[in-house]
Design a protein around this motif. Structure first.
Motif, PDB file in Angstrom:
ATOM      1  N   LYS A 286       0.824  -1.218   0.000  1.00 43.10           N
ATOM      2  CA  LYS A 286       0.000   0.000   0.000  1.00 43.10           C
ATOM      3  C   LYS A 286       0.856   1.266   0.000  1.00 43.10           C
ATOM      4  CE  LYS A 286      -3.948  -1.993   2.380  1.00 43.10           C
ATOM      5  NZ  LYS A 286      -4.736  -1.996   3.627  1.00 43.10           N
ATOM      6  N   LEU A 287       2.107   1.161   0.442  1.00 47.14           N
ATOM      7  CA  LEU A 287       3.002   2.317   0.484  1.00 47.14           C
ATOM      8  C   LEU A 287       3.536   2.688  -0.889  1.00 47.14           C
ATOM      9  CD1 LEU A 287       5.073   1.292   3.626  1.00 47.14           C
ATOM     10  CD2 LEU A 287       3.180   2.947   3.527  1.00 47.14           C
ATOM     11  N   SER A 288       3.556   1.729  -1.805  1.00 48.89           N
ATOM     12  CA  SER A 288       4.114   1.966  -3.136  1.00 48.89           C
ATOM     13  C   SER A 288       3.362   1.121  -4.156  1.00 48.89           C
ATOM     14  CB  SER A 288       5.597   1.623  -3.155  1.00 48.89           C
ATOM     15  OG  SER A 288       6.132   1.870  -4.435  1.00 48.89           O
ATOM     16  N   PRO A 289       2.490   1.741  -4.928  1.00 52.03           N
ATOM     17  CA  PRO A 289       1.663   0.981  -5.877  1.00 52.03           C
ATOM     18  C   PRO A 289       2.458   0.223  -6.949  1.00 52.03           C
ATOM     19  CG  PRO A 289       0.913   3.272  -5.698  1.00 52.03           C
ATOM     20  CD  PRO A 289       2.170   3.152  -4.907  1.00 52.03           C
ATOM     21  N   CYS A 290       3.738   0.570  -7.162  1.00 50.20           N
ATOM     22  CA  CYS A 290       4.510  -0.149  -8.182  1.00 50.20           C
ATOM     23  C   CYS A 290       4.964  -1.525  -7.692  1.00 50.20           C
ATOM     24  CB  CYS A 290       5.692   0.676  -8.657  1.00 50.20           C
ATOM     25  SG  CYS A 290       6.921   0.982  -7.396  1.00 50.20           S
ATOM     26  N   ILE A 291       4.809  -1.804  -6.401  1.00 48.32           N
ATOM     27  CA  ILE A 291       5.154  -3.125  -5.866  1.00 48.32           C
ATOM     28  C   ILE A 291       4.101  -4.123  -6.331  1.00 48.32           C
ATOM     29  CG2 ILE A 291       5.364  -4.488  -3.746  1.00 48.32           C
ATOM     30  CD1 ILE A 291       6.392  -1.863  -2.399  1.00 48.32           C
ATOM     31  N   LYS A 292       4.562  -5.231  -6.860  1.00 49.24           N
ATOM     32  CA  LYS A 292       3.655  -6.264  -7.381  1.00 49.24           C
ATOM     33  C   LYS A 292       3.072  -7.065  -6.212  1.00 49.24           C
ATOM     34  CE  LYS A 292       6.029  -6.704 -11.823  1.00 49.24           C
ATOM     35  NZ  LYS A 292       6.745  -5.449 -11.772  1.00 49.24           N
ATOM     36  N   ARG A 293       1.841  -6.757  -5.880  1.00 47.59           N
ATOM     37  CA  ARG A 293       1.166  -7.357  -4.720  1.00 47.59           C
ATOM     38  C   ARG A 293       1.156  -8.879  -4.787  1.00 47.59           C
ATOM     39  NH1 ARG A 293      -3.492  -4.305  -3.866  1.00 47.59           N
ATOM     40  NH2 ARG A 293      -3.984  -4.786  -6.009  1.00 47.59           N
ATOM     41  N   ASP A 294       0.800  -9.451  -5.920  1.00 52.49           N
ATOM     42  CA  ASP A 294       0.714 -10.909  -6.028  1.00 52.49           C
ATOM     43  C   ASP A 294       2.063 -11.576  -5.812  1.00 52.49           C
ATOM     44  OD1 ASP A 294      -1.954 -10.514  -6.550  1.00 52.49           O
ATOM     45  OD2 ASP A 294      -1.886 -11.265  -8.604  1.00 52.49           O
ATOM     46  N   ALA A 295       3.136 -10.938  -6.278  1.00 53.71           N
ATOM     47  CA  ALA A 295       4.472 -11.507  -6.085  1.00 53.71           C
ATOM     48  C   ALA A 295       4.841 -11.513  -4.609  1.00 53.71           C
ATOM     49  CB  ALA A 295       5.507 -10.734  -6.899  1.00 53.71           C
ATOM     50  N   VAL A 296       4.476 -10.454  -3.890  1.00 55.42           N
ATOM     51  CA  VAL A 296       4.789 -10.375  -2.463  1.00 55.42           C
ATOM     52  C   VAL A 296       4.032 -11.457  -1.693  1.00 55.42           C
ATOM     53  CG1 VAL A 296       4.673  -8.892  -0.416  1.00 55.42           C
ATOM     54  CG2 VAL A 296       5.378  -7.923  -2.611  1.00 55.42           C
ATOM     55  N   ILE A 297       2.773 -11.680  -2.044  1.00 50.59           N
ATOM     56  CA  ILE A 297       1.990 -12.716  -1.360  1.00 50.59           C
ATOM     57  C   ILE A 297       2.525 -14.102  -1.706  1.00 50.59           C
ATOM     58  CG2 ILE A 297      -0.308 -13.725  -1.042  1.00 50.59           C
ATOM     59  CD1 ILE A 297       0.175 -10.896   0.192  1.00 50.59           C
ATOM     60  N   ALA A 298       2.873 -14.319  -2.959  1.00 54.04           N
ATOM     61  CA  ALA A 298       3.442 -15.614  -3.352  1.00 54.04           C
ATOM     62  C   ALA A 298       4.755 -15.873  -2.616  1.00 54.04           C
ATOM     63  CB  ALA A 298       3.649 -15.655  -4.867  1.00 54.04           C
TER      64      ALA A 298
ATOM     65  N   GLY B 248      12.431  -6.066  -2.677  1.00 53.47           N
ATOM     66  CA  GLY B 248      12.667  -5.387  -1.407  1.00 53.47           C
ATOM     67  C   GLY B 248      11.472  -5.493  -0.476  1.00 53.47           C
ATOM     68  N   ALA B 249      10.272  -5.365  -1.011  1.00 57.11           N
ATOM     69  CA  ALA B 249       9.058  -5.485  -0.193  1.00 57.11           C
ATOM     70  C   ALA B 249       8.908  -6.905   0.353  1.00 57.11           C
ATOM     71  CB  ALA B 249       7.823  -5.091  -0.994  1.00 57.11           C
ATOM     72  N   CYS B 250       9.261  -7.903  -0.449  1.00 59.27           N
ATOM     73  CA  CYS B 250       9.226  -9.297   0.024  1.00 59.27           C
ATOM     74  C   CYS B 250      10.122  -9.449   1.243  1.00 59.27           C
ATOM     75  CB  CYS B 250       9.702 -10.245  -1.071  1.00 59.27           C
ATOM     76  SG  CYS B 250       8.611 -10.398  -2.497  1.00 59.27           S
ATOM     77  N   TRP B 251      11.356  -8.989   1.114  1.00 61.04           N
ATOM     78  CA  TRP B 251      12.318  -9.133   2.204  1.00 61.04           C
ATOM     79  C   TRP B 251      11.918  -8.293   3.413  1.00 61.04           C
ATOM     80  CZ3 TRP B 251      17.174  -8.486  -1.369  1.00 61.04           C
ATOM     81  CH2 TRP B 251      17.292  -9.616  -2.186  1.00 61.04           C
ATOM     82  N   ASP B 252      11.402  -7.082   3.162  1.00 66.85           N
ATOM     83  CA  ASP B 252      10.937  -6.243   4.270  1.00 66.85           C
ATOM     84  C   ASP B 252       9.804  -6.922   5.025  1.00 66.85           C
ATOM     85  OD1 ASP B 252      12.748  -4.346   3.328  1.00 66.85           O
ATOM     86  OD2 ASP B 252      11.235  -2.771   3.032  1.00 66.85           O
ATOM     87  N   ALA B 253       8.889  -7.553   4.287  1.00 71.13           N
ATOM     88  CA  ALA B 253       7.748  -8.220   4.928  1.00 71.13           C
ATOM     89  C   ALA B 253       8.214  -9.354   5.834  1.00 71.13           C
ATOM     90  CB  ALA B 253       6.784  -8.741   3.863  1.00 71.13           C
ATOM     91  N   ASP B 254       9.215 -10.088   5.398  1.00 72.99           N
ATOM     92  CA  ASP B 254       9.771 -11.165   6.226  1.00 72.99           C
ATOM     93  C   ASP B 254      10.514 -10.576   7.429  1.00 72.99           C
ATOM     94  OD1 ASP B 254      10.432 -13.827   6.929  1.00 72.99           O
ATOM     95  OD2 ASP B 254      12.267 -13.773   5.740  1.00 72.99           O
TER      96      ASP B 254
END
Length: 184
Positions: A48-60, A124-130
């Motif tokens: 939600k902080l950056s719309p260019c982040i691919k949401r589906d990739a982060v969830i996967a 980066g968002a994937c790693w930040d989420a972890d």
């Protein structure tokens, strides 16, 4: 719900089944499914902080990143094993295409190495989420290891505080997977 949305939710369920199948730690608190859900929640929050982040990739990534851990202790090959699941996954390819699948595989392969990825906000968002989920273990979060979240703008502290509140009982997969359909 349209047929396409139903098919996408079914593919998310299939991806989760692939992660669970062969997971030695799915029911363990440290790196099991509750952690995966916490990472998915954080990923949606970060996206939600950056719309260019691919949401589906982060969830996967959240579903797969620890799905092939063999131990809660040092397991340096678990990212590579999770990446192989991503590359071979047909549901993942249907959900995010071949390019997205490569992004998830790279994020899985390298996630425990302490890197940041300013050139790819999705990875980066994937790693930040972890990493933001390390609050569950009482770790102090070091801003140097975050790509999207920042202590300077307050996002790291805000998401970490929210994570502290949900870490013991993150949202269920239905809620998280429906979050991937928010813009469909």
């Amino acid at each position: 719900m349209t047929g396409d949305r139903v098919a996408r939710l079914q593919d998310w369920g299939r991806l989760l089944a692939e992660a669970r199948d062969g997971s030695a730690l799915a029911h363990e608190p440290m790196h099991g499914e509750a952690h995966w859900r916490g990472v998915a929640w954080a990923g949606l929050r970060i996206q939600k902080l950056s719309p260019c982040i691919k949401r589906d990739a982060v969830i996967a990534f959240a579903v797969l990143h620890d799905c092939r851990r063999e131990t809660d202790d040092w397991d340096p090959e678990h990212g590579d094993r999770a990446a192989r699941v991503a590359i071979r996954s047909r549901p993942l390819r249907r959900l995010i295409g071949a390019e997205g699948r490569e992004i998830v595989a790279e994020a899985c392969r390298l996630h425990e190495r302490g890197l940041t990825r300013p050139g790819s906000l999705t990875i980066g968002a994937c790693w930040d989420a972890d990493r933001v989920n390390l609050v569950r273990l009482g770790f102090r979060l070091d801003p140097r290891y975050f790509t999207v979240l920042s202590s300077e703008d307050g996002t790291l502290g805000a998401v970490a505080e929210e994570a502290r509140l949900i870490v013991s009982n993150p949202p269920g997969w239905d809620t998280l997977f429906n979050g991937t359909l928010a813009c469909d």
